[in-house]
Structures are given as structure tokens and as C-alpha cells.
Write a protein that holds these residues in place. Structure first.
Motif, PDB file in Angstrom:
ATOM      1  N   UNK A 228       0.866  -1.201   0.000  1.00 43.61           N
ATOM      2  CA  UNK A 228       0.000   0.000   0.000  1.00 43.61           C
ATOM      3  C   UNK A 228       0.887   1.230   0.000  1.00 43.61           C
ATOM      4  N   UNK A 229       0.250   2.384  -0.096  1.00 39.34           N
ATOM      5  CA  UNK A 229       0.965   3.664  -0.097  1.00 39.34           C
ATOM      6  C   UNK A 229       0.469   4.506   1.082  1.00 39.34           C
ATOM      7  N   UNK A 230       1.436   5.231   1.716  1.00 40.20           N
ATOM      8  CA  UNK A 230       1.055   6.131   2.818  1.00 40.20           C
ATOM      9  C   UNK A 230       0.614   7.474   2.248  1.00 40.20           C
ATOM     10  N   UNK A 231       0.102   8.342   3.146  1.00 37.97           N
ATOM     11  CA  UNK A 231      -0.338   9.658   2.683  1.00 37.97           C
ATOM     12  C   UNK A 231       0.829  10.559   2.313  1.00 37.97           C
ATOM     13  N   UNK A 232       2.063  10.133   2.619  1.00 37.05           N
ATOM     14  CA  UNK A 232       3.249  10.870   2.201  1.00 37.05           C
ATOM     15  C   UNK A 232       3.920  10.222   1.002  1.00 37.05           C
ATOM     16  N   UNK A 233       3.152   9.368   0.305  1.00 34.50           N
ATOM     17  CA  UNK A 233       3.623   8.666  -0.903  1.00 34.50           C
ATOM     18  C   UNK A 233       4.811   7.758  -0.621  1.00 34.50           C
ATOM     19  N   UNK A 234       4.831   7.167   0.574  1.00 33.76           N
ATOM     20  CA  UNK A 234       5.827   6.148   0.884  1.00 33.76           C
ATOM     21  C   UNK A 234       5.226   4.788   0.536  1.00 33.76           C
ATOM     22  N   UNK A 269      -3.233   8.596   8.559  1.00 33.46           N
ATOM     23  CA  UNK A 269      -2.034   8.497   9.366  1.00 33.46           C
ATOM     24  C   UNK A 269      -1.913   7.203  10.146  1.00 33.46           C
ATOM     25  N   UNK A 270      -2.898   6.337  10.077  1.00 32.27           N
ATOM     26  CA  UNK A 270      -2.864   5.032  10.746  1.00 32.27           C
ATOM     27  C   UNK A 270      -2.475   3.959   9.738  1.00 32.27           C
ATOM     28  N   UNK A 271      -1.708   2.983  10.220  1.00 36.25           N
ATOM     29  CA  UNK A 271      -1.389   1.805   9.423  1.00 36.25           C
ATOM     30  C   UNK A 271      -2.421   0.712   9.722  1.00 36.25           C
ATOM     31  N   UNK A 286      -5.667  -4.885  13.082  1.00 34.01           N
ATOM     32  CA  UNK A 286      -5.052  -3.896  13.968  1.00 34.01           C
ATOM     33  C   UNK A 286      -4.924  -2.546  13.271  1.00 34.01           C
ATOM     34  N   UNK A 287      -5.158  -1.505  14.050  1.00 31.82           N
ATOM     35  CA  UNK A 287      -4.927  -0.139  13.582  1.00 31.82           C
ATOM     36  C   UNK A 287      -3.761   0.412  14.396  1.00 31.82           C
ATOM     37  N   UNK A 288      -2.638   0.724  13.715  1.00 30.96           N
ATOM     38  CA  UNK A 288      -1.422   1.150  14.403  1.00 30.96           C
ATOM     39  C   UNK A 288      -1.245   2.673  14.281  1.00 30.96           C
ATOM     40  N   UNK A 289      -0.966   3.291  15.424  1.00 31.23           N
ATOM     41  CA  UNK A 289      -0.542   4.691  15.442  1.00 31.23           C
ATOM     42  C   UNK A 289       0.970   4.682  15.598  1.00 31.23           C
ATOM     43  N   UNK A 290       1.674   4.744  14.458  1.00 30.95           N
ATOM     44  CA  UNK A 290       3.115   4.562  14.476  1.00 30.95           C
ATOM     45  C   UNK A 290       3.828   5.722  15.171  1.00 30.95           C
ATOM     46  N   UNK A 291       3.297   6.906  15.038  1.00 29.55           N
ATOM     47  CA  UNK A 291       3.967   8.058  15.627  1.00 29.55           C
ATOM     48  C   UNK A 291       3.963   7.969  17.143  1.00 29.55           C
ATOM     49  N   UNK A 292       2.866   7.532  17.703  1.00 36.38           N
ATOM     50  CA  UNK A 292       2.753   7.454  19.161  1.00 36.38           C
ATOM     51  C   UNK A 292       3.019   6.053  19.708  1.00 36.38           C
ATOM     52  N   UNK A 293       3.357   5.102  18.805  1.00 35.62           N
ATOM     53  CA  UNK A 293       3.707   3.742  19.205  1.00 35.62           C
ATOM     54  C   UNK A 293       2.597   3.105  20.054  1.00 35.62           C
ATOM     55  N   UNK A 294       1.428   3.081  19.487  1.00 32.16           N
ATOM     56  CA  UNK A 294       0.319   2.436  20.182  1.00 32.16           C
ATOM     57  C   UNK A 294      -0.602   1.797  19.146  1.00 32.16           C
ATOM     58  N   UNK A 295      -1.358   0.815  19.641  1.00 34.08           N
ATOM     59  CA  UNK A 295      -2.360   0.161  18.792  1.00 34.08           C
ATOM     60  C   UNK A 295      -3.684   0.854  19.092  1.00 34.08           C
TER      61      UNK A 295
END
Length: 932
Positions: A228-234, A269-271, A286-295
């Protein structure tokens, strides 16, 4: 993964079965433009609305729909599916573009969107293979770039306007053995890039190069549905051991999440990951909040066949045609959840990562600060409160730390308030009080001097000055005042606190003239009291700009009148200042006001001088000499001092009044009608201070002669009174003779023996014939101290003079009577007797008179030809006659001018003679008899 905290930031919105109207097995899904699009293995395409209700559907392909994508910029649907084979050599795999805004009727029972383009995917140049991935990029509609990944490592690309069949095809080769499991477009500036993932590699094509350039980013890849692609085109690739992020220059960060990744996605912004957990055998979403390191959310799900996002929700579709819609909770609910668990750090990170507004972030930090404050962790609490500056009312924090007596923390908070320019006057006061109580001179210096040379100070200047003064930090207060240009405060400290008058004078001298003038007005009283000479020198420079010639520039300088108020208690210094100014500036615009002030100073008898010091009275040496001081008692010293002071003041008063008289004369030159001072004010000053010389001068200049002699009368100065009348009562020199009459009246009413003075006055009254004798007698009769002998000679002379006048008048009357009698006789003779004309010559031409001739009663004869047309009046007598008639008309006209008549009566010495003259000339009309 197990170390990450789990939260329920999402919730299940609704779930259930997909409507039965969706036939066949679900092969593919797409979202966008407010609908979910489902492609089935029977070739149909179905649309679901927000309520997961069937909206519409149509038959897109005859066999199966393998891939589809609903475009965002235009309401187009691109599908890839199987249709009937036209020939064994040609594949039935087609790409179709449907315009969903155009409906094409299909019989009467249903309708389908118009298919605007059909493209056979496989041709001789593009051999048939299994399609494993599909992606459409909308460049500039209707231009599309379609990438189709195959199981043989090739990517077939179609670019152009399919509806108009203006397309180009090209092929990209990754390798000949691997399957293309995922694709992703990325715009890097103006460059278009294409990610291509296989099970064994991650690749990147630069589409701008011709042919497109291939770059391998990694030698391990991923499977289908895990790209998949992130919102920052990663590019995001999920593998059993971890999730990897890729940039254009290679692999980026990776996150170790165990388990086989079935589906990967990205949402706000969630994976999003659907993971098969080998330990439990369950499939977990699972919905991951990578910036805050939480599920942010986790739920056990059945076998997921498709995952997409629409309407702000996450939609999972399972193999048994069930649907689960998951939505994110609002921020307030999330924060409440964290607050209950005292997870304030997580809450702060959450609001910051989701770009919440600053006020919301500050509110979280405030609650965290309150929590820490309750635990008495004051230092950390203050660090949180500092982050709320600008959103939280400072008094809330200040009150807490005042109560806790945490002056260090409070000082830190107040410093931050000032750094951000949000401090009020009270905050400045409090901070400076903190510094002074802590006696932290270093911090006080830093606070006050940190802006040195930069610009404006970031605190309330006057408050800082007041606090520093109150704490006796005068140098700091002076620094702030000087830096901020608060000259009045700087001088206030120098004069009132430090008593440094010399430095204050130097400071005033260094200022711009306009600023110096303002400060002198404010603090000149103190400077005059202690340094009068130096202060006057500064004022002279301000008001005269010594060295600059007088001219137009003079009008731009401040006037001395502007500074009079600073001399309120020091009139002597004011007099000195104005005298110096008047010597230099001769044509000041404020000359009249300056002269008025000087006159007030000169003429005042009780001018309040500073106490005359003993040194001024010559007693300094006596007081320093112990032997003399012992011999002079205190009483004797006071007596001498008082006597000397009185003599000195009397002498000074006389000198000042002399100056005042000189100013009165100098400021009223003979060529000016009005003086360069206020005359009324000058008169009042002279009267108030009994300054006779000035009063006499002013009255005389104003030609108020009666007021002049009134002054002499008040002082009973008979000699001066007569001398004044001699000077001012001479009509030949423009004087007023009536002054003698007033003088005679004065002597008649004085009640004293003034025989000598009366005789002298009568001499001038008789000389100028000012009063009739009867008036003189009546006036002098009021003084019982005068005898008849005083006027005996005067009366005798007047009687003799009157007798002569009466005799002359009698003779004149007789003469006029005789003349009148002769005229009447002549008139009667003309009326009753004939006239004999015996002239033999013409009066006009002197030739012998012949007929026709004209004779006039005036005894003049003329030839008729010499008279011309005028035969009714004598040419010789006519001019005189006309003159008399013109005079008569003029007198008759004047008789109607009453103002002229009364003016002549008033201005004449003998008004009766004027009236008699009017009667004699027949100007006043006779009264006719009232006969019926």
C-alpha cells in the motif's frame, strides 16, 4: 508488538451481510465519490450507498470482473474483466472505461452507464499472462496512466485518452520469473515514479526517462494485498516479520509486527493490518498509530477478502459477503479515555500527532500539569504549564505557585510569559519582585539587559521602573528608562532618589531639543531649586539656540513662556532668565507675554525671594570664626539678619521698580500705537503695588490726563499737580485745557487754605478763558478756607473785560440796526418809486448804449445783444446772488444735521454763541403762528 499499548480509539459502527442484490462472488472493490463499488465473478458491478444499501448495478463484463477502480477527478469507473473471446487467438480480457454520469438505457427494466472506451489488454505485442495487480493514475483528465502487473514480471502500461482511442502502450520488465504483487505511483516534484513489488524485490521506475529507468530498492519483496501507499507517498510492504517503508532512495524505517500480513492499508495516518496470528490461529485487524507507538484498535475478524476506506470509515469485507464498518472516535472521547488512565503523555502525543488545534493541546497539557501539581511534582508541572502560555489564563498558574510558595517555578513561568510577549504590567511587577526577593541580581540583569541593542523591550517599562525603584535597584531602573526613552523616569530617579543634579543636567543637555524641553517642563522646578544657573543656561540654549541668527527659525524654537511654571517658587531666577532672553532675542513672537511677566516681577513689592543666606549678608566669616561667634549672641544675630534682610528687600524692590519703569517706556516707543505689553495689566500692577511713576507714565501715554491729575490729587501733591496741568493742559501742544477746571474744582473742595495755588490756577483759566467767572465763583465758594481776596483781582479784570465786550457788542448792534434800516428803506423805495436809468454805455461792452437795451433794478444796463438769451438777471450781480443762495441752501441743509450742531455746541468754549450764530444765520427755522 506486545509492548505497545492497546486502546479502543475506534469502534464498530455497523456490520452485517452485503445486500442480496450483489450477485456472484466478490472479486474486487473500490471506493470514492461517496459510494462503494463491488465487482463480482459474474461480470456485474454493484454500487452501495452510505447505509450499505444497494444503490444500483449493471453488467460490466460477460464473465468476471477482476479489477476495478473508481476515479476521483471524474466520475469514471475503470474495470478489467473477461468477456467473450472473439477468436481463439485473441484473449477475452478487456479494459473498459464507464462514464457514470451518462446512463445508457438497456431495455425497460434496467439502465447502465455509458461505456466510453474498450481496450483489449493482450495483443501480439503484449502476450497474454495472468493479471496480478492493477492501478490507474489520473494525470490531467481525460489522460489516464494505467499500470497492469502480470505474473511474468512484466507491467503493461496504457497512457492517453481511451475514450478517443488516443493512447500509447509500453511495457516495463522487472524480471522474467517473479509475479508483480503490488504497484504504486508517486509524484516527486515534476517527476513521475512507479513502485513495483514482487515476492523477491522492491523496484522503482522513473517514468520521465525514455525508456523508463529501473532501480532496485530492495532484494526482498511482498505478496499480493500486502502492498500500500502512505499519505506521504511512501511505499509500505508487509512481510511476516515486519512492515517496511520505502522512499525513492531505498528502504526507510521498519516496524516489527509478527504474523502473516493478509491485507495492508493506510487511513488518516494510521497503518491498517490484517494479520494471521499463528499462536492463536485467529485473524486480527489492527490499527497502528506509528507516531505514538500504540495500537489504536484491535479486533478479531473472519477471513477478509477486501479492505477499503470510505465515508471516513474503514470497511472490511469478508469471504462470506459480510461487511464490517469501523469508525474513529472523536478526540474528546479518546482523551477522556486516556485521562481516566492518567496517560497524559500519550494524550499529549496524540493531539500533537493528529494536528489538533493549539487550544486543545494546551488543555491537555493543563490537565497533565494539574495532575503533576497534585502529586507535588512542581518542576514537571510547571514545564507543562509553560506550554499552555497563550491559551491558559496566567493567573490560574500564578495563584497555584504563589500558594505553594514555589518562587523559583513561578519565576520561570513569568520569564516565559515575557519571552512570548504575553505579560501584563502585573506580571512584570511580580517577576521583578521575585528577582528582588531572591536577590538574584544576575537574573535581574539578564531580564533587563537581554534586549540590549535589539529593539523594544518585551515588558511593561513603567512597571519595571517602579518595581526596581521600590527595591532600591536604581541603576536597573535608570537603564530601563534610558533604553526605552523614558526620559522623565530617568530624571525622576536621578533627582528624587539619588539627588544627582549635575548628572541630571548633563542628561537633559544630551537630549534632543524637543525631548529636553518636555523633561525641563516636568522636572525644572527641582533643577531650578538646586542648580538655577545651570538650568537657566540649558533653557537659554533651548529657547535661543545661541549661535543661530534670528529669523524664520526663531518661530520654531520653544518660547520662554512655556517654561514659566518651573519658576513658580523662584521668581528671582525667572526674572534673570527672562532678562537674559530679552537681551538676546529682540523680536520674539512672545515678546508681549515676556514683558507682561517681567512687569509683574519688577513691580511686585512682596516678591518671594529665597531666604537670604548668611553668606550674602557678610556673616560667613563671623560664623566660622569661633571667637566672634562666641561674642555674638543668638538674639543679636537674628536681629541683624532681619534688619539686613529688610533693607536688602527694600533696596531690591526699588531697583526692580526702576527696571519696570524703564521697561514700560522702552516697550512703548513713540512710533507704536500700542505697546509690547498688556496695558490693562500694567495699570493693574502699578495700582496694586502703588507704583506712582509707572501709573503716571501709562495714563499720560494713553492721553488719560484726568487720571494723571487724579493720581496727584490722591497724593495731595499740589506742586506736582500744577506742574502736570501746565504740561498737559496747554491746548496749543495738544493738551486738555479742561484739566484746569478739574484742578480748580479740586481746590474748591479740598477744605484747606490753598490761596497760592488757586491764584496760579486762575491765571491759566483767565488766560485761556476756560471757565465763566460765575462758575469760578460757585466752585471756590465751597472751600470755607478761601477768602474773597483770592479772586478779587480776577473778578475785577473779568468785569472790566466783560464791560469792554458789552460795549463792542452794543456798537455792533447799532451798526447792524442802521444797516438794516437803510436796506428796508431801499426796498420800500424800489417797490413804490420809479427808477431813472441814466447810463449811456453798456456795462458789458462799454460802447454807447443804443436801442434795444435792457435795464436792471441794480442800475446796470446792457445791449440786448450783449445779454443773449439771459435777459432776466444781471450778469454782473448774478454770481454774487448765486453765491448767497448757495450758502443759504447749505445752511438749511446743515440745520438738518443735528449731530454736527450738538458737536459744535459741546466743543465750543461758549455754547450759547454757537446757538446764537445758528439763529443769526436763519438756520434754525422760525416757529409759525398757529392761526386757524
Amino acid at each position: 508488538m506486545y509492548q505497545w499499548r492497546k486502546f479502543d480509539f475506534f469502534e464498530e459502527k455497523y456490520g452485517g451481510k452485503i445486500p442480496d442484490d450483489v450477485t456472484g462472488d466478490i472479486q474486487c472493490c473500490s471506493s470514492g465519490r461517496g459510494k462503494v463499488v463491488i465487482g463480482s465473478n459474474d461480470g456485474s458491478v454493484s454500487f452501495l450507498d452510505r447505509g450499505i444499501k444497494f444503490d444500483s448495478g449493471f453488467q460490466a463484463h460477460s464473465s468476471s470482473v477482476l479489477f476495478l477502480q473508481h476515479l476521483k477527478q471524474r466520475n469514471f469507473l475503470v474495470t478489467v474483466g473477461e468477456d467473450e473471446q472473439i477468436s481463439p487467438q485473441q484473449s477475452g480480457m478487456c479494459l473498459k472505461v464507464f462514464d457514470l454520469d451518462k446512463v445508457q438505457e438497456e431495455g425497460t427494466s434496467s439502465s447502465a452507464p455509458e461505456c466510453i472506451g474498450i481496450l483489449r489488454i493482450f495483443t501480439n505485442q503484449f502476450p497474454e499472462a495472468k493479471i496480478t495487480s492493477f492501478l490507474v493514475l489520473e494525470e490531467v483528465p481525460p489522460i489516464l496512466l494505467i499500470a497492469i502487473g502480470l505474473d511474468n514480471g512484466c507491467i503493461y502500461c496504457v497512457k492517453g485518452d481511451i475514450a478517443r482511442e488516443r493512447i500509447t502502450r509500453f511495457k516495463l520488465q522487472v524480471d522474467g520469473r517473479s509475479t508483480i504483487t503490488g504497484l504504486g505511483f508517486r509524484m516527486d516534484g515534476q517527476a513521475l515514479l512507479l513502485f513495483a513489488v514482487t515476492p523477491d524485490s522492491v523496484n522503482l521506475f522513473s517514468m520521465q526517462a525514455q525508456p523508463p529507468r529501473l532501480q532496485t530498492l530492495d532484494h526482498i519483496g511482498g505478496s499480493v494485498n500486502t502492498v500500500t501507499m502512505s499519505d506521504r507517498s511512501e511505499l509500505i510492504v508487509g512481510r511476516p516479520e515486519a512492515v517496511y517503508f520505502y522512499e525513492v532512495d531505498g528502504r526507510g524505517p521498519c516496524w516489527a509486527f509478527e504474523g502473516e500480513k493478509k491485507f495492508m492499508g493506510w487511513f488518516r495516518g494510521y497503518l491498517l493490518c490484517v494479520i494471521a496470528d499463528s499462536k492463536t490461529g485467529n485473524t486480527v485487524f489492527n490499527v497502528y498509530d506509528l507516531r505514538n507507538r500504540l495500537i489504536a484498535y484491535s479486533i478479531v475478524v473472519d477471513k477478509v477478502s477486501n479492505m477499503l476506506c470510505e465515508w471516513g470509515n474503514i470497511i472490511l469485507i469478508t469471504a462470506d459477503k459480510s461487511l464490517l464498518c469501523i469508525t474513529e472516535k472523536d478526540m474528546e472521547s479518546k482523551l477522556d479515555m486516556l485521562f481516566k488512565k492518567n496517560l497524559y503523555t500519550v494524550a499529549i502525543n496524540l493531539v500533537q500527532s493528529q494536528h489538533a488545534d493549539a487550544a486543545a493541546t494546551a488543555n491537555v497539557m493543563r490537565k497533565y500539569g494539574d495532575h503533576l501539581y497534585g502529586k507535588q511534582d512542581f518542576d514537571e508541572a510547571m514545564s507543562q504549564y509553560i506550554n499552555t502560555i497563550g491559551y491558559l489564563e496566567p493567573s490560574f498558574v500564578i495563584q497555584k505557585f504563589l500558594d505553594a510558595q514555589r518562587i523559583y517555578n513561578l519565576t520561570n513561568y513569568l520569564e516565559k510569559l515575557h519571552e512570548k510577549g504575553l505579560a501584563s504590567k502585573d506580571h512584570t511587577t511580580l517577576l521583578l519582585n521575585c528577582y528582588t526577593k531572591l536577590k538574584d541580581v544576575e537574573k535581574l540583569n539578564t531580564f533587563i539587559r537581554k534586549e540590549d541593542g535589539i529593539g523594544e523591550l518585551k515588558f511593561d517599562v513603567e512597571t519595571a521602573i517602579r518595581v526596581c525603584r521600590a527595591a532600591n535597584y536604581h541603576e536597573h531602573a535608570m537603564y530601563v528608562a534610558k533604553k526605552a526613552g523614558k526620559h522623565e523616569w530617568y530624571l525622576k530617579i536621578l533627582l528624587e532618589d539619588l539627588g544627582n543634579y549635575d548628572e541630571a543636567l548633563q542628561y537633559v543637555s544630551s537630549l534632543e531639543p524637543s525631548q529636553a524641553g518636555v523633561t525641563i517642563k516636568e522636572y525644572g522646578k527641582i533643577l531650578i531649586e538646586h542648580k538655577p544657573k545651570e538650568t537657566i543656561d540649558i533653557l537659554m540654549r533651548l529657547c535661543t539656540e545661541q549661535g543661530t541668527p534670528n529669523g524664520v527659525y526663531l518661530s520654531m524654537l520653544p518660547s520662554p513662556v512655556d517654561f514659566i511654571n518651573v519658576f513658580v517658587q523662584h521668581p528671582h531666577s525667572l526674572m534673570h532668565f527672562l532678562e537674559r532672553y530679552a537681551e538676546i532675542v529682540k523680536d520674539s513672537p512672545a515678546q508681549a507675554e515676556i514683558n507682561n511677566t517681567l512687569l509683574e516681577l519688577y513691580l511686585s513689592r512682596d516678591l518671594n525671594f529665597p531666604s537670604i543666606s548668611l553668606s550674602e549678608n557678610g556673616l560667613d566669616q563671623d560664623l566660622t570664626d569661633h571667637s566672634v561667634a562666641a561674642a555674638v549672641s543668638k538674639a543679636d544675630l537674628e536681629k541683624r539678619t532681619n534688619t539686613d534682610s529688610k533693607d536688602a528687600m527694600e533696596k531690591d524692590c526699588t531697583e526692580r521698580q526702576q527696571k519696570g519703569l524703564e521697561l514700560l517706556k522702552m516697550a512703548w516707543p513713540s512710533d507704536l500705537e500700542q505697546p509690547l505689553y498688556d496695558v490693562d495689566l500694567a495699570i493693574i500692577l502699578c495700582e496694586m503695588n502703588s507704583f506712582k511713576e509707572g501709573l503716571l507714565y501709562l495714563y499720560e501715554k494713553m492721553k488719560l490726563y484726568k487720571e494723571v491729575i487724579a493720581c496727584y490729587m490722591q497724593n495731595h501733591d499740589h506742586e506736582g499737580l500744577i506742574a502736570c496741568c501746565k504740561r498737559l493742559g496747554d491746548s496749543g501742544k495738544g493738551g486738555d485745557p479742561s484739566l484746569w477746571a478739574d484742578l480748580l474744582k479740586y481746590f474748591g473742595e479740598i477744605g484747606e487754605d490753598c490761596t497760592k495755588e488757586v491764584k496760579e490756577v486762575l491765571t491759566y483759566i483767565e488766560r485761556d478763558d476756560i471757565l465763566p467767572p460765575i462758575i469760578v465763583l460757585q466752585t471756590l465758594a465751597k472751600n470755607p478756607c478761601l477768602t474773597l481776596s483770592v479772586i478779587k483781582d480776577y473778578i475785577a479784570r473779568k468785569l472790566e473785560q466783560e464791560s469792554k465786550i458789552i460795549e463792542e457788542d452794543r456798537r455792533a448792534v447799532e451798526k447792524y440796526q442802521e444797516t438794516t434800516k437803510n436796506m428796508r428803506k431801499e426796498i420800500e423805495d424800489l417797490r413804490t418809486n420809479a427808477r431813472i436809468f441814466q447810463l449811456s454805455k453798456c456795462t458789458a461792452c462799454t460802447f454807447t448804449l443804443d436801442i434795444p437795451a435792457v435795464h436792471f433794478m441794480c442800475m446796470h444796463s446792457f445791449h440786448q445783444r450783449c445779454l443773449g438769451d439771459n435777459e432776466k438777471e444781471c450778469p454782473e450781480c448774478a454770481p454774487e446772488y448765486r453765491s448767497v443762495m448757495e450758502m443759504k441752501r447749505s445752511l438749511e441743509q446743515n440745520s438738518k444735521d443735528q449731530d454736527l450742531f450738538f458737536q459744535q455746541v459741546k466743543s465750543s468754549k461758549d455754547g450759547f454763541s454757537v446757538i446764537a450764530e445758528y439763529f443769526g444765520k436763519g438756520i434754525i427755522s422760525k416757529t409759525s403762528d398757529a392761526t386757524s
